[in-house]
Motif scaffolding. Sequence first.
Motif, PDB file in Angstrom:
ATOM      1  N   THR A 177       5.993  15.457 -38.134  1.00 32.23           N
ATOM      2  CA  THR A 177       5.076  16.840 -38.234  1.00 32.23           C
ATOM      3  C   THR A 177       4.972  17.192 -36.831  1.00 32.23           C
ATOM      4  O   THR A 177       5.220  16.671 -35.888  1.00 32.23           O
ATOM      5  N   VAL A 178       4.197  18.725 -36.899  1.00 39.48           N
ATOM      6  CA  VAL A 178       4.076  19.108 -35.416  1.00 39.48           C
ATOM      7  C   VAL A 178       2.947  18.140 -34.875  1.00 39.48           C
ATOM      8  O   VAL A 178       3.136  17.842 -33.604  1.00 39.48           O
ATOM      9  N   GLY A 179       1.995  17.707 -35.505  1.00 38.11           N
ATOM     10  CA  GLY A 179       0.953  16.711 -34.870  1.00 38.11           C
ATOM     11  C   GLY A 179       1.450  15.562 -34.451  1.00 38.11           C
ATOM     12  O   GLY A 179       1.116  14.998 -33.399  1.00 38.11           O
ATOM     13  N   GLY A 180       2.555  14.906 -35.205  1.00 33.04           N
ATOM     14  CA  GLY A 180       3.250  13.603 -35.009  1.00 33.04           C
ATOM     15  C   GLY A 180       4.022  13.932 -33.801  1.00 33.04           C
ATOM     16  O   GLY A 180       4.009  12.833 -32.618  1.00 33.04           O
ATOM     17  N   LEU A 181       4.608  15.066 -33.625  1.00 27.70           N
ATOM     18  CA  LEU A 181       5.572  15.190 -32.272  1.00 27.70           C
ATOM     19  C   LEU A 181       4.531  15.412 -30.933  1.00 27.70           C
ATOM     20  O   LEU A 181       4.959  14.666 -30.212  1.00 27.70           O
ATOM     21  N   LEU A 182       3.521  16.151 -31.175  1.00 27.31           N
ATOM     22  CA  LEU A 182       2.690  16.253 -29.936  1.00 27.31           C
ATOM     23  C   LEU A 182       1.908  14.937 -29.564  1.00 27.31           C
ATOM     24  O   LEU A 182       1.798  14.815 -28.518  1.00 27.31           O
ATOM     25  N   GLU A 183       1.771  14.260 -30.507  1.00 26.32           N
ATOM     26  CA  GLU A 183       1.200  12.927 -30.324  1.00 26.32           C
ATOM     27  C   GLU A 183       2.039  11.962 -29.565  1.00 26.32           C
ATOM     28  O   GLU A 183       1.818  11.509 -28.575  1.00 26.32           O
ATOM     29  N   LEU A 184       3.403  11.970 -30.101  1.00 33.19           N
ATOM     30  CA  LEU A 184       4.293  10.952 -29.512  1.00 33.19           C
ATOM     31  C   LEU A 184       4.551  11.646 -27.951  1.00 33.19           C
ATOM     32  O   LEU A 184       5.156  11.043 -26.931  1.00 33.19           O
ATOM     33  N   ALA A 185       4.462  12.970 -27.788  1.00 29.07           N
ATOM     34  CA  ALA A 185       4.983  13.572 -26.567  1.00 29.07           C
ATOM     35  C   ALA A 185       3.752  13.574 -25.545  1.00 29.07           C
ATOM     36  O   ALA A 185       3.916  14.100 -24.483  1.00 29.07           O
ATOM     37  N   GLY A 186       2.569  13.239 -26.173  1.00 30.34           N
ATOM     38  CA  GLY A 186       1.329  13.118 -25.394  1.00 30.34           C
ATOM     39  C   GLY A 186       0.775  14.414 -24.880  1.00 30.34           C
ATOM     40  O   GLY A 186       0.054  14.676 -23.725  1.00 30.34           O
ATOM     41  N   ARG A 187       1.071  15.588 -25.916  1.00 30.35           N
ATOM     42  CA  ARG A 187       0.674  16.940 -25.736  1.00 30.35           C
ATOM     43  C   ARG A 187      -0.355  17.052 -26.923  1.00 30.35           C
ATOM     44  O   ARG A 187      -0.284  18.097 -27.328  1.00 30.35           O
ATOM     45  N   ASN A 188      -1.438  16.460 -27.026  1.00 26.90           N
ATOM     46  CA  ASN A 188      -2.362  16.689 -28.066  1.00 26.90           C
ATOM     47  C   ASN A 188      -2.945  18.092 -28.130  1.00 26.90           C
ATOM     48  O   ASN A 188      -3.460  18.723 -29.227  1.00 26.90           O
ATOM     49  N   ASP A 189      -3.057  18.676 -26.992  1.00 26.07           N
ATOM     50  CA  ASP A 189      -3.770  19.820 -26.828  1.00 26.07           C
ATOM     51  C   ASP A 189      -2.687  21.100 -26.775  1.00 26.07           C
ATOM     52  O   ASP A 189      -3.052  22.476 -26.456  1.00 26.07           O
ATOM     53  N   ASP A 190      -1.584  20.823 -26.958  1.00 26.55           N
ATOM     54  CA  ASP A 190      -0.362  22.082 -26.996  1.00 26.55           C
ATOM     55  C   ASP A 190      -0.607  22.889 -27.943  1.00 26.55           C
ATOM     56  O   ASP A 190      -0.208  24.049 -27.679  1.00 26.55           O
ATOM     57  N   LEU A 191      -1.165  22.791 -29.108  1.00 23.02           N
ATOM     58  CA  LEU A 191      -1.119  23.922 -30.169  1.00 23.02           C
ATOM     59  C   LEU A 191      -2.067  24.923 -29.345  1.00 23.02           C
ATOM     60  O   LEU A 191      -2.006  26.176 -29.673  1.00 23.02           O
ATOM     61  N   SER A 192      -3.373  24.702 -28.802  1.00 26.56           N
ATOM     62  CA  SER A 192      -3.958  25.833 -28.496  1.00 26.56           C
ATOM     63  C   SER A 192      -3.399  26.452 -27.233  1.00 26.56           C
ATOM     64  O   SER A 192      -3.491  27.569 -27.056  1.00 26.56           O
TER      65      SER A 192
END
Length: 372
Positions: free
Chosen positions: A32-47
């Motif tokens: 998921t998009v959220g899973g990708l951002l978590e693995l990449a350490g970019r949890n704030d990337d959507l904003s």
Amino acid sequence: MRIDPFGVEQWMNAHEDHCRFNIAETCVDSLTVGGLLELAGRNDDLSALAPTRLGYGAIPGSNRLRDAIAALYRGRSREDVLVAHGTAGANALVWQALAGPGHRVVSLVPTYQQHLSIPESLGAEVVRVPLSAAEGWLPDWDAVARAVTPGTKLVALTNPNNPTSSLIDAEGLSRLVEIARAVGADLLVDEVYRNTAQEGDGATPSIADLYERGIATCGMSKAYSLAGLRLGWIVGPPDVLEAVALHRDYTTISVGVLDDHLAATALEAPERILARTRAITRRNLALIDDWIATEPRVDWVRPRAGTTGLLRYGIEMGSEALCLALLEEEGVLLTPGGVMGAEGYLRIGFGNATEILQAALPRLSAFLARQD
């Protein structure tokens, strides 16, 4: 231009949305998009994406993305990379740019059908060099050398192989480079399953690191679990990228800016995603291997990489008829070997969610037992 129907894609289009247990899938269980951002350490990337202007992106791909792709190869820079719509788009562009009437092309089969049907549709002569299960689905280098005659324009293969998931190692690729270099042929290697080896850190060699006329295509769909981005790339010699770029203007313009951004995010932390891929594919491959050890009606050459394998079955039934009956009776989807030039085999995937395999394999055994 006439082109043969794409057997695998037509099969999947017709059936993948009408099954209970899809074990024909070739992608590693999608993030998921959220899973990708978590693995990449970019949890704030959507904003951070909110102010992104949804216009055309950078024509060859953003500098950020091409830098991240170049880092996957030795001594490469962004100028060695051209971004495309998936690995399928990358392959199509290379063929359109390089193949035409009077050209001799050598393809190792079985393979992804693009590497046969597209050059044939463009008027090239395609010489098939068969791989065999008896040889572990690996090339007979003497047969390859006999096929790659003077005047051969291009040699094409998938490595890791699609659909067998055999793997030509660096030594084998060096032998292939010697054969191609002797006649001045380009080497196109579809590496969409690269870095999925079953041993060690999973790393697999790239032709772009081994041969000055090597052309590597790859993408986000398989090992990186991001098929929905529809993003791939080409790494190759400057003259090849220049020729491809001329064709790309007619088909691609640019990839989506959100796809570009998310792909760059993934490729800036590739090891975290590939570690997830290794965990899934190794667990699932062991599951299938254990099942085969107890199932007398099938066997296989155990894959060394990739996400799929070919099951040989001992039932007097065509592969397509078998798969249709299996789908009807058990809700289990496999891919018939007949749609990829491998009649007598069934393609099974081991990149999907483990619980799907655990549910599907007993149903497959029950179906096979009934055929006795």
